[in-house]
Design a protein around this motif. Sequence first.
Motif, PDB file in Angstrom:
ATOM      1  N   LEU A  12       0.721  -1.188   0.043  1.00 27.69           N
ATOM      2  CA  LEU A  12       0.088   0.144   0.075  1.00 27.69           C
ATOM      3  C   LEU A  12       0.797   1.442  -0.139  1.00 27.69           C
ATOM      4  N   TYR A  13       2.006   1.295   0.651  1.00 30.35           N
ATOM      5  CA  TYR A  13       2.751   2.208   0.703  1.00 30.35           C
ATOM      6  C   TYR A  13       3.888   2.438  -0.512  1.00 30.35           C
ATOM      7  N   ARG A  14       3.786   1.226  -1.151  1.00 31.68           N
ATOM      8  CA  ARG A  14       4.426   1.271  -2.235  1.00 31.68           C
ATOM      9  C   ARG A  14       3.732   0.682  -3.761  1.00 31.68           C
ATOM     10  N   PRO A  15       2.769   1.530  -4.164  1.00 32.38           N
ATOM     11  CA  PRO A  15       1.931   0.897  -5.126  1.00 32.38           C
ATOM     12  C   PRO A  15       2.598   0.453  -6.422  1.00 32.38           C
ATOM     13  N   PRO A  16       2.039  -0.070  -7.351  1.00 38.97           N
ATOM     14  CA  PRO A  16       2.541  -0.388  -8.526  1.00 38.97           C
ATOM     15  C   PRO A  16       2.757   1.117  -9.396  1.00 38.97           C
ATOM     16  N   THR A  17       3.920   0.926 -10.265  1.00 37.06           N
ATOM     17  CA  THR A  17       4.482   1.992 -10.889  1.00 37.06           C
ATOM     18  C   THR A  17       3.917   2.184 -11.991  1.00 37.06           C
ATOM     19  N   ASP A  18       3.179   1.053 -12.712  1.00 33.57           N
ATOM     20  CA  ASP A  18       2.740   1.257 -13.908  1.00 33.57           C
ATOM     21  C   ASP A  18       1.240   1.694 -14.190  1.00 33.57           C
ATOM     22  N   ARG A  19       0.898   2.227 -13.008  1.00 35.60           N
ATOM     23  CA  ARG A  19      -0.291   3.004 -12.879  1.00 35.60           C
ATOM     24  C   ARG A  19      -1.763   1.641 -12.812  1.00 35.60           C
ATOM     25  N   THR A  20      -1.370   0.381 -12.723  1.00 37.93           N
ATOM     26  CA  THR A  20      -2.120  -0.571 -12.724  1.00 37.93           C
ATOM     27  C   THR A  20      -2.864  -0.570 -11.051  1.00 37.93           C
ATOM     28  N   ARG A  21      -3.933  -0.587 -10.831  1.00 33.46           N
ATOM     29  CA  ARG A  21      -4.503  -0.913  -9.452  1.00 33.46           C
ATOM     30  C   ARG A  21      -4.388  -2.170  -8.981  1.00 33.46           C
ATOM     31  N   GLN A  22      -4.074  -1.904  -7.577  1.00 35.33           N
ATOM     32  CA  GLN A  22      -4.055  -3.177  -6.924  1.00 35.33           C
ATOM     33  C   GLN A  22      -5.107  -3.507  -5.876  1.00 35.33           C
ATOM     34  N   VAL A  23      -5.517  -4.576  -5.737  1.00 37.45           N
ATOM     35  CA  VAL A  23      -6.792  -4.824  -4.694  1.00 37.45           C
ATOM     36  C   VAL A  23      -6.265  -5.826  -3.689  1.00 37.45           C
ATOM     37  N   PHE A  24      -6.613  -5.571  -2.636  1.00 34.71           N
ATOM     38  CA  PHE A  24      -6.440  -6.593  -1.191  1.00 34.71           C
ATOM     39  C   PHE A  24      -7.770  -7.011  -0.926  1.00 34.71           C
ATOM     40  N   ALA A  25      -7.831  -8.236  -0.339  1.00 30.37           N
ATOM     41  CA  ALA A  25      -8.933  -8.693   0.607  1.00 30.37           C
ATOM     42  C   ALA A  25      -8.533  -8.687   2.170  1.00 30.37           C
ATOM     43  N   LEU A  26      -9.186  -8.063   2.974  1.00 30.49           N
ATOM     44  CA  LEU A  26      -8.728  -8.310   4.235  1.00 30.49           C
ATOM     45  C   LEU A  26      -9.813  -8.814   5.496  1.00 30.49           C
ATOM     46  N   PRO A 104     -10.933   8.252  -8.430  1.00 25.76           N
ATOM     47  CA  PRO A 104     -10.217   9.260  -9.173  1.00 25.76           C
ATOM     48  C   PRO A 104      -8.882   8.640  -9.653  1.00 25.76           C
ATOM     49  N   ASP A 105      -8.087   9.068 -10.622  1.00 28.02           N
ATOM     50  CA  ASP A 105      -6.715   8.302 -10.941  1.00 28.02           C
ATOM     51  C   ASP A 105      -5.750   8.235  -9.614  1.00 28.02           C
ATOM     52  N   GLU A 106      -5.760   9.342  -8.816  1.00 30.26           N
ATOM     53  CA  GLU A 106      -4.903   9.055  -7.646  1.00 30.26           C
ATOM     54  C   GLU A 106      -5.054   7.798  -6.614  1.00 30.26           C
ATOM     55  N   ILE A 107      -6.123   7.061  -6.856  1.00 32.54           N
ATOM     56  CA  ILE A 107      -6.246   5.731  -6.203  1.00 32.54           C
ATOM     57  C   ILE A 107      -5.629   4.723  -6.724  1.00 32.54           C
ATOM     58  N   CYS A 108      -4.656   4.068  -6.009  1.00 35.96           N
ATOM     59  CA  CYS A 108      -3.830   3.125  -6.501  1.00 35.96           C
ATOM     60  C   CYS A 108      -4.285   1.848  -6.202  1.00 35.96           C
ATOM     61  N   SER A 109      -4.720   1.886  -4.852  1.00 35.61           N
ATOM     62  CA  SER A 109      -5.054   0.571  -4.190  1.00 35.61           C
ATOM     63  C   SER A 109      -6.683   0.591  -3.674  1.00 35.61           C
ATOM     64  N   LEU A 110      -7.030  -0.513  -3.854  1.00 31.70           N
ATOM     65  CA  LEU A 110      -8.620  -0.811  -3.189  1.00 31.70           C
ATOM     66  C   LEU A 110      -8.357  -1.948  -2.197  1.00 31.70           C
ATOM     67  N   VAL A 111      -8.993  -1.789  -1.018  1.00 30.02           N
ATOM     68  CA  VAL A 111      -8.833  -2.576   0.112  1.00 30.02           C
ATOM     69  C   VAL A 111     -10.336  -3.016   0.135  1.00 30.02           C
TER      70      VAL A 111
END
Length: 167
Positions: A12-26, A104-111
């Motif tokens: 989460l602190y180091r999201p992908p640099t290729d602008r691909t979003r990441q998703v995590f299930a917690l 918005p584009d600034e969202i890199c990660s979805l939890v």
Amino acid sequence: MAQRLQDILHKLYRPPTDRTRQVFALSRPDAEKLPLLPSIAVISITAPERPPAAIGDFAHVLRLSFADVDFLNPDLSERARGKLAHAFTEEQAEAIRSFVEALPDEICSLVIHCEGGYSRSCAVAVALHQLYGYQVELAHLTEANRSIVRVLMGDFRSHRKRKKTTR
């Protein structure tokens, strides 16, 4: 702090640099420990009998409440049948898709969290991976609720047919 949560926090602190979003299930307890990073959006899933999760004041949050039941499975237990009134709906699937598409584009990660972090939240993560190409850790999503994935993917025709035949 559990190693899995530490690994997710690192990502989460180091999201992908290729602008691909990441998703995590917690799980709910792990989601309640998340830092308020502006690059994170949250889908908070609680059981109908539980209060909302204490996840903090993220700018982008979708809160849903539905039971963990594999409602498209024809071999439901009596206990599972008792949860059908609170099962995931097409309207909730549309709310998730609309929420994700409006981020918005600034969202890199979805939890995404649910109570235990292994069925409902994993199902939503799997569907977002398939629908939008979000990066996921598939090895951690093996217990995803198949009915939720199918409805999110738009594959609910058999559910509609079954409903018509049971009325």
